[in-house]
Design a protein around this motif. Structure first.
Motif, mmCIF file in Angstrom:
data_model
loop_
_atom_site.group_PDB
_atom_site.id
_atom_site.type_symbol
_atom_site.label_atom_id
_atom_site.label_comp_id
_atom_site.label_asym_id
_atom_site.label_seq_id
_atom_site.Cartn_x
_atom_site.Cartn_y
_atom_site.Cartn_z
ATOM 1 N N HIS A 1 0.663 -1.009 -0.105
ATOM 2 C CA HIS A 1 0.075 0.095 0.020
ATOM 3 C C HIS A 1 0.880 1.010 0.042
ATOM 4 N N ALA A 2 0.274 2.243 -0.676
ATOM 5 C CA ALA A 2 0.894 3.690 -0.710
ATOM 6 C C ALA A 2 0.107 4.511 0.405
ATOM 7 N N LEU A 3 0.634 5.472 1.036
ATOM 8 C CA LEU A 3 -0.072 6.351 1.648
ATOM 9 C C LEU A 3 0.018 7.595 0.840
ATOM 10 N N VAL A 4 -1.259 8.378 0.655
ATOM 11 C CA VAL A 4 -1.359 9.632 0.019
ATOM 12 C C VAL A 4 -2.189 10.754 0.660
ATOM 13 N N LEU A 5 -1.620 11.986 0.433
ATOM 14 C CA LEU A 5 -2.431 13.049 1.110
ATOM 15 C C LEU A 5 -3.214 13.606 -0.273
ATOM 16 N N HIS A 6 -4.574 13.695 -0.326
ATOM 17 C CA HIS A 6 -5.030 14.081 -1.784
ATOM 18 C C HIS A 6 -6.240 14.919 -1.361
ATOM 19 N N GLN A 7 -6.374 15.619 -2.323
ATOM 20 C CA GLN A 7 -7.993 16.731 -2.054
ATOM 21 C C GLN A 7 -8.443 16.697 -3.440
ATOM 22 N N ASN A 8 -9.686 16.233 -3.744
ATOM 23 C CA ASN A 8 -10.348 16.527 -5.115
ATOM 24 C C ASN A 8 -11.085 17.825 -4.866
ATOM 25 N N GLU A 9 -11.404 18.457 -5.958
ATOM 26 C CA GLU A 9 -12.024 19.616 -6.158
ATOM 27 C C GLU A 9 -13.209 19.698 -5.359
ATOM 28 N N GLY A 10 -12.921 20.633 -3.973
ATOM 29 C CA GLY A 10 -14.295 20.896 -3.442
ATOM 30 C C GLY A 10 -14.307 19.968 -2.127
ATOM 31 N N GLY A 11 -13.408 18.793 -2.096
ATOM 32 C CA GLY A 11 -13.593 17.993 -1.286
ATOM 33 C C GLY A 11 -12.758 17.991 -0.058
ATOM 34 N N PRO A 12 -12.634 17.141 1.191
ATOM 35 C CA PRO A 12 -11.708 17.303 2.000
ATOM 36 C C PRO A 12 -10.248 16.953 1.805
ATOM 37 N N LEU A 13 -9.419 17.718 2.493
ATOM 38 C CA LEU A 13 -7.820 17.141 2.276
ATOM 39 C C LEU A 13 -7.956 15.770 3.343
ATOM 40 N N THR A 14 -7.358 14.660 2.417
ATOM 41 C CA THR A 14 -7.741 13.344 2.956
ATOM 42 C C THR A 14 -6.387 12.632 2.900
ATOM 43 N N LEU A 15 -6.220 12.027 4.130
ATOM 44 C CA LEU A 15 -4.883 11.141 4.366
ATOM 45 C C LEU A 15 -5.564 9.518 3.923
ATOM 46 N N GLU A 16 -5.124 8.686 2.917
ATOM 47 C CA GLU A 16 -5.537 7.570 2.817
ATOM 48 C C GLU A 16 -4.583 6.611 2.132
ATOM 49 N N SER A 17 -4.791 5.152 2.770
ATOM 50 C CA SER A 17 -4.012 4.432 2.162
ATOM 51 C C SER A 17 -4.533 3.831 0.914
ATOM 52 N N LEU A 18 -3.835 3.585 -0.282
ATOM 53 C CA LEU A 18 -4.283 3.040 -1.296
ATOM 54 C C LEU A 18 -3.497 1.727 -1.868
#
Lengths: 372, 407
Positions: A352-369
């Motif tokens: 798994h990778a861990l990313v910090l991502h934010q889609n337009e208008g969405g919350p800033l999210t820390l997530e494993s993918l």
């Protein structure tokens, strides 16, 4: 943050472990206990035994923190939505005053460390935060932690000393990336005045006077023009038994060179293996192993995530001639379309990778993918 | 103030609970404006000074005594007393963790020492549940709340004071701008506020090297803005795909919009615009031998050393790097003279007045090779080294020394 995945092959794993156990006792050598002071916290990278390297751009230093976070634990799936708001809550401010400057996963405990700025002006407070495997967040107490510090040789001081109104030197060298490789901390820097590439390799444990070697790295585009352009981000990886660095330049080529060639004062010329092209801003790179092959994952402002086979890096010849529009000369890569808005990338574990991502208008999210 | 809810109604639905929380927030939000009419009750006070604290005073010294013996986890203390920074949106506020800090009991006071100071412009909400004190007779529904806000300091509005290079015509391969502000600025998402517009006021697409680190000076009053080197350097894809950011013969405006916040969180006083035309690319390294030096003169009472460059030099590097040394007869290493340097006439004129008077004799102007012109060419080395052109000199770290006599 970028880190070399140790599972690059059996030989490498064995080699890395042997090195690690032989050196484990002395990694904290010369460290003192107390509170490491920071003016800023920038790029982060984990070294051996839970040692976290924290770049402090404002102080022109890299601090090695013995986090003590050395208890082995399995990685767990993580998803923290609105992480900037949660950080703001703990730090007692509003989310717009929170900047996450880098992220690194401890490969032993799989806890995530964040370099956070509380505030956005010159008085901002740097804070090291930890996201535990259950997703809860805490401020890391630095008070009784062992640490050592390597001051970077600052600006060429010519002309600064005592020259009246020039006593306040506005030059700063931003540390754009940090990585640990075997027994060296590699640091890429970018000055706010002169346009040049500096890559330093500082032996670790840090000696009293850290006189890292600084090299000029050139890259030739199409074999004709070469510049000392600054390196934006880099990742160590191995081809066979030889340690390599893959560097992404600010003018978009991806360049490979041998770590062994990093000698004091050397003028190094790397092999251009790919060009990202316009609108691309490399952010982070990691190396991982899947289905018997090694891959490089590169987070990029425009192309999302690029997945590249590292075997191809070895086979690819240097790009010596212009690539016609739409041409695919150079390294072959695959774009991972569904990873969008990634601002930070690290490996969580081998799958798994861990990313910090934010889609337009969405919350800033820390997530494993799952690794692609 | 005191808030009480009746929980005797049995199991609450989630919706009801939410409404109650909402109601409690609304009440707490107005708490600071209300008069506290019962002197004997629990009181919460925020102390924002040097060591920020939140104090909860008890109706009697015995009320808090049981807390001295507890060995609680941080979460338990936070259930008793929590301080939240309000985010301005209720749905977010109710889900956020409280501020990190330390808890202590001193006499009849419970102290919360936040790990981070109270920030200007933020509203803080303290919530205290006295029933959680071991042995407390307070009802489980009793909730004491207080809000507090540190007002922002008022300051004169910040503005852009100058953009370098100063000239109205810039080379096509210009490497960077310096944007100077009157007061410290804020970082994070700055590129949203910087625009390069063409003659039709259309934004040029991604002309700058956008990096998260943002290249500020220590005070955060000067921003360095590199033009994307991929749009300058020949033979790389961005230049081939979309061409240079600046094209010879055209006019542009660099616009800094007023929406950018300074370090105090206030917008700029006004937008700033630098209009310029673009000339041919400059690929020739600067040559100090072409510089004209007007030496100071004791006889004429001229105290200023003046140096004229044929082409503008990079503002920051010319001011920082060029120095003056006295040629010593002894073996002592010469030290740079102290004094004040200035750069004007569109960065083509450098002058220097030493803090101590000149003395008769030989001095040297010392110019490190890493000094740059507007296109990033160094002394003896152009921005790009053309490998097919054997006439060009190879890189050097040397300094150039130009001697002059003070008579």
């Amino acid at each position: 943050m970028k880190r070399m995945q140790l599972a690059l092959g059996t030989v490498l794993v064995a080699g890395a472990l042997a090195t690690s156990s032989a050196l484990a006792a002395h990694w904290t050598e010369g460290m003192k206990e107390g509170k490491a002071e920071f003016k800023s916290m920038g790029p982060l990278a984990f070294g051996p035994e839970g040692i976290l390297f924290v770049a402090d751009t404002k102080a022109a230093a890299v601090v090695a923190l013995a986090t003590g976070d050395t208890k082995t634990a399995e990685a767990k799936a993580v998803k923290v939505e609105g992480i900037n708001q949660k950080l703001a809550g703990i730090l007692g401010t509003t989310a717009d005053q929170i900047l996450i400057d880098d992220m690194a996963v401890n490969p032993i405990s799989h806890q995530t460390y964040l370099a956070v700025s509380r505030g956005r002006g010159p008085e901002a407070m740097p804070v090291l935060m930890r996201v535990k495997t259950d997703g809860t967040i805490e401020a890391v107490a630095l008070e009784k932690m062992k640490f050592s510090r390597a001051e970077l040789p600052d600006a060429p001081v010519d002309g600064v000393v005592g020259q009246g109104q020039r006593q306040s030197n506005p030059r700063r060298e931003s540390i754009t990336d940090v990585a640990f490789l075997e027994d060296r901390v590699m640091i890429a820097g970018l000055s706010n005045e002169e346009f040049a590439s500096t890559l330093r390799a500082i032996p670790f444990p840090f000696k009293t006077v850290a006189n890292g070697t600084s090299v000029e790295i050139y890259h030739g585009a199409h074999g004709r023009f070469e510049t000392r352009a600054p390196v934006r981000t880099f990742v160590p990886f191995k081809v066979g038994n030889e340690a390599q660095l893959l560097a992404a330049y600010t003018c978009t080529p991806l360049v490979q060179f041998s770590v062994n060639a990093l000698k004091p004062g050397a003028k190094l010329k790397g092999k251009t293996i790919a060009e990202l092209g316009n609108r691309n801003r490399p952010i982070d790179m990691v190396v991982y192993h899947k289905d018997g092959k090694d891959f490089l994952l590169l987070a990029n402002s425009s192309r999302g995530i690029m997945k590249i086979e590292t075997d191809d890096i070895e086979k690819t010849g240097s790009i010596e001639a212009p690539v016609p529009d739409g041409g695919k000369k150079g390294l072959h890569y695959e774009t991972i379309e569904n990873w969008k808005g990634v601002s930070q990338l690290d490996l969580l574990d081998s799958t798994h990778a861990l990313v910090l991502h934010q889609n337009e208008g969405g919350p800033l999210t820390l997530e494993s993918l799952p690794l692609p | 103030m005191r808030l009480a809810f009746d929980r005797s109604g049995g199991r609450e639905t989630a919706a009801l609970l939410f409404l109650k929380i909402l109601f409690s927030f609304l009440l707490i939000a107005t708490a600071s404006a209300e008069t506290i009419d019962r002197k004997s009750v629990w009181r919460i006070r925020f102390v924002p000074e040097a060591s920020p604290r939140v104090l909860v005073t008890a109706p009697s010294s015995a009320s808090l005594r049981p807390l001295r013996r507890v060995h609680w986890t941080p979460e338990q203390w936070q259930s008793l007393l929590s301080v939240h920074a309000e985010q301005g949106e209720l749905t977010i506020d109710i889900s956020l963790p409280p501020m990190a800090g330390e808890y202590r009991v001193e006499g009849d006071t419970l102290l919360f020492l936040p790990r981070f100071p109270f920030a200007p412009g933020v509203t803080y909400r303290a919530t205290f549940h006295p029933s959680l004190i071991p042995g407390s007779r307070e009802g489980a529904s009793v909730l004491i709340g207080e809000t507090f806000r540190v007002e922002r300091r008022s300051a004169a509005p910040t503005s852009v004071t100058r953009v370098y290079p100063s000239a109205d015509e810039l080379p096509e391969n210009l490497l960077k701008f310096y944007v100077q502000f009157s007061a410290p600025m804020s970082r994070g998402h700055i590129y949203e506020h910087i625009h390069l517009l063409d003659e039709q006021r259309k934004p040029v697409e991604l002309p700058f090297l956008e990096i998260d680190e943002e290249l500020w000076d220590v005070e955060m009053k000067r921003l360095t803005l590199f033009i994307d080197p991929g749009r300058i350097k020949r033979g790389v894809r961005p230049l081939e795909e979309v061409g240079p950011a600046l094209e010879q013969g055209k006019h542009y405006s660099l616009v800094i919009d007023r929406g950018w916040h300074d370090a105090q969180g206030n917008s700029l006083s006004n937008s700033y615009e630098k209009n310029f035309s673009v000339g041919p690319p400059d690929r020739s390294p600067p040559d100090p031998k072409q510089w004209q030096i007007a030496a100071p003169s004791l006889a004429e009472g001229k105290t200023r050393l003046e140096v004229r460059f044929p082409d503008p030099m990079d503002h920051a590097l010319a001011l920082r790097l060029i120095r003056v040394e006295r040629v010593q007869t002894s073996r002592r290493t010469p030290a740079a003279l102290e004094g004040t340097a200035k750069l004007d006439d569109n960065e083509r004129h450098w002058s220097f007045t030493p803090s101590q008077p000149w003395q008769r004799g030989t001095y040297q102007l010392v110019v490190p090779a890493i000094i740059e012109d507007l296109a990033g060419n160094n002394i003896g080395k152009p921005f790009e080294v053309d490998l097919f052109d054997t006439i060009q000199k190879r890189p050097t770290n040397a300094v150039t020394r130009l001697s002059f006599e003070v008579r």
